[in-house]
Design a protein around this motif. Structure first.
Motif, PDB file in Angstrom:
ATOM      1  N   SER A 180       0.839  -1.202   0.000  1.00 57.50           N
ATOM      2  CA  SER A 180       0.000   0.000   0.000  1.00 57.50           C
ATOM      3  C   SER A 180       0.868   1.244   0.000  1.00 57.50           C
ATOM      4  O   SER A 180       1.272   1.746   1.062  1.00 57.50           O
ATOM      5  N   ASN A 181       1.178   1.747  -1.179  1.00 52.31           N
ATOM      6  CA  ASN A 181       1.857   3.034  -1.268  1.00 52.31           C
ATOM      7  C   ASN A 181       0.928   4.160  -0.844  1.00 52.31           C
ATOM      8  O   ASN A 181       1.358   5.183  -0.317  1.00 52.31           O
ATOM      9  N   ARG A 182      -0.391   3.954  -1.046  1.00 51.81           N
ATOM     10  CA  ARG A 182      -1.378   4.962  -0.655  1.00 51.81           C
ATOM     11  C   ARG A 182      -1.279   5.311   0.821  1.00 51.81           C
ATOM     12  O   ARG A 182      -1.361   6.497   1.203  1.00 51.81           O
ATOM     13  N   ALA A 183      -1.115   4.304   1.674  1.00 50.13           N
ATOM     14  CA  ALA A 183      -1.100   4.540   3.115  1.00 50.13           C
ATOM     15  C   ALA A 183      -0.022   5.544   3.505  1.00 50.13           C
ATOM     16  O   ALA A 183      -0.239   6.410   4.360  1.00 50.13           O
ATOM     17  N   LEU A 184       1.138   5.433   2.869  1.00 46.98           N
ATOM     18  CA  LEU A 184       2.248   6.306   3.218  1.00 46.98           C
ATOM     19  C   LEU A 184       2.181   7.639   2.485  1.00 46.98           C
ATOM     20  O   LEU A 184       2.693   8.652   2.970  1.00 46.98           O
ATOM     21  N   MET A 185       1.561   7.653   1.315  1.00 49.91           N
ATOM     22  CA  MET A 185       1.342   8.919   0.614  1.00 49.91           C
ATOM     23  C   MET A 185       0.395   9.815   1.401  1.00 49.91           C
ATOM     24  O   MET A 185       0.660  11.000   1.621  1.00 49.91           O
ATOM     25  N   PHE A 186      -0.736   9.242   1.818  1.00 51.69           N
ATOM     26  CA  PHE A 186      -1.798  10.054   2.422  1.00 51.69           C
ATOM     27  C   PHE A 186      -1.352  10.704   3.724  1.00 51.69           C
ATOM     28  O   PHE A 186      -1.762  11.831   4.038  1.00 51.69           O
ATOM     29  N   GLN A 187      -0.497  10.042   4.479  1.00 55.53           N
ATOM     30  CA  GLN A 187      -0.112  10.595   5.773  1.00 55.53           C
ATOM     31  C   GLN A 187       0.813  11.808   5.645  1.00 55.53           C
ATOM     32  O   GLN A 187       1.153  12.433   6.655  1.00 55.53           O
ATOM     33  N   GLN A 188       1.217  12.150   4.415  1.00 52.92           N
ATOM     34  CA  GLN A 188       2.037  13.349   4.236  1.00 52.92           C
ATOM     35  C   GLN A 188       1.226  14.637   4.389  1.00 52.92           C
ATOM     36  O   GLN A 188       1.799  15.712   4.586  1.00 52.92           O
ATOM     37  N   LEU A 189      -0.092  14.534   4.282  1.00 56.72           N
ATOM     38  CA  LEU A 189      -0.916  15.739   4.449  1.00 56.72           C
ATOM     39  C   LEU A 189      -1.002  16.117   5.920  1.00 56.72           C
ATOM     40  O   LEU A 189      -1.067  15.252   6.790  1.00 56.72           O
ATOM     41  N   PRO A 190      -1.038  17.416   6.226  1.00 50.78           N
ATOM     42  CA  PRO A 190      -1.212  17.823   7.618  1.00 50.78           C
ATOM     43  C   PRO A 190      -2.548  17.322   8.147  1.00 50.78           C
ATOM     44  O   PRO A 190      -3.551  17.349   7.437  1.00 50.78           O
TER      45      PRO A 190
END
Length: 376
Positions: A180-190
């Protein structure tokens, strides 16, 4: 600051299913969500069941308030059954992965609206990178004082949900090595990512007041945790899962999330002290599940005991069986084992890529086909 949790007297369900739009010929993302909405509005049973999202390549299909997994899935089937022929006429397909394997973020268009423009203005490069899709499941809770304990305890099952739903292994033409690359991408947002583990509702109220006072958020909806309370709805919203392409996978995941929340709430109501992992274990489990999917070895207690996630999942399903009987989702919960047996989406996508010499168009074809086949 006072935030009233509008408690739900029944453990109701609501599902939000994000889907990407892809061109039938090129299989690239297509930014014509507005055209699809306009054409579909006259034929949809309820136009309110389809929402716009941050980017014009996305539609979100939502249910009404449901009591069972079967009811929620039937609701989604009805909306998609009306939406797909309209998409066909426009040369579009619906895609249910957590990421698209080769689309370029620079070519995606922002949906009009002040809220979206402000988000991108603040988050810039990371915000524009958010070519990600997921499934959100709301479960009604009856008591405000149990919301935060249930939320914290639910995080012990975070890696199970992430591993089962993982569907975003390929990004910008490259296999990332992650399930899941999505999981780590999404957490970059404040304000996105794992929630804080508050014990009381008043602690959450104090946190929200600080966020609003300092301008981190303008409203509670901008707290984008992976699991968060939706006070206005009286629900706990689970946002862990990647996008889903198979209807039977969706049914299994919704049943699991429904049973998990209801089981924890009933145990808390009976006076049981719920098991909560230290935040550092929760964070590590999220990374392991995102990286290794169903092969992840996760930490299962505060003594740092480790188990293969699928072994722990088998015990979890046994524990939840009585709750599934009460909620009328015995078959749906049991089908979680079928999902494991056939492989999660990230595994299926990799198999398709390997069978077609790395052809990522074939991967998109397979994900699109899974959705259509499941809708009959």
């Amino acid at each position: 600051m006072r935030i009233d949790f509008h408690a739900s007297p029944e453990p109701t369900l609501g599902v939000e299913w994000e889907l990407a739009l892809v061109d039938k010929t090129t299989r690239d993302l297509d930014n014509r969500a507005a055209d699809l909405f306009a054409a579909a509005r006259p034929v949809l049973p309820d136009p309110g069941r389809v929402h716009e999202e941050l980017l014009r390549n996305t539609v979100e299909v939502v249910t009404g308030v449901c009591r069972t997994t079967a009811e929620a899935v039937d609701d989604l089937r009805g909306t998609l059954g009306a939406l797909l022929p309209v998409a066909d006429d426009l040369g579009l397909d619906l895609y249910g992965g957590g990421t698209h394997p080769f689309a370029r973020w620079t070519e995606q268009q922002l949906t009009e609206g002040h809220r979206y423009a402000e988000l991108i203005d603040r988050t810039r490069w990371w915000g524009r990178q958010m070519l990600i899709w997921g499934v959100h499941v709301h479960v009604g809770l009856p008591a405000q004082e149990r919301v935060m304990p249930v939320l914290s305890a639910l995080l012990t099952s975070y890696p199970h949900l992430q591993a089962l739903s993982a569907s975003s292994p390929i990004w910008a033409g490259t296999d990332t090595g992650y399930a899941s690359n999505r999981a780590l991408m999404f957490q970059q947002l404040p304000t996105a990512g794992l929630p804080f583990q508050f014990q009381t509702w008043s602690e959450f109220e104090s946190f929200a007041e600080d966020q609003l006072t300092t301008g981190v958020v303008d409203g509670l909806g901008e707290i984008r945790w992976d699991v968060r309370p939706a006070a206005h709805l009286g629900t706990l919203e689970n946002r862990v899962c990647d996008g889903v392409s198979r209807v039977d996978d969706l049914s299994a995941l919704v049943a699991l999330m429904h049973c998990l929340v209801v089981d924890l709430d009933q145990r808390a109501a009976a006076g049981e002290r719920l098991t909560v992992l230290p935040p550092w274990h929760v964070q590590e489990n999220k990374w392991r599940a995102a990286r290794y999917g169903l092969d992840a070895i996760v930490v299962v207690d505060e003594r740092s005991t480790e188990r293969l996630v699928t072994d722990d999942l088998a015990d979890l399903l046994d524990r939840l069986a009585p709750t599934a009987r009460r909620l009328g989702c015995v078959d749906e919960l049991a089908s979680v084992e079928d999902l494991v047996a056939r492989g999660a989406s990230y595994q299926r996508q990799r198999r398709v890529a390997a069978a077609h010499d790395g052809d990522l168009v074939a991967v998109v074809d397979s994900v699109v086909r899974e959705l259509r086949d499941g809708l009959g």
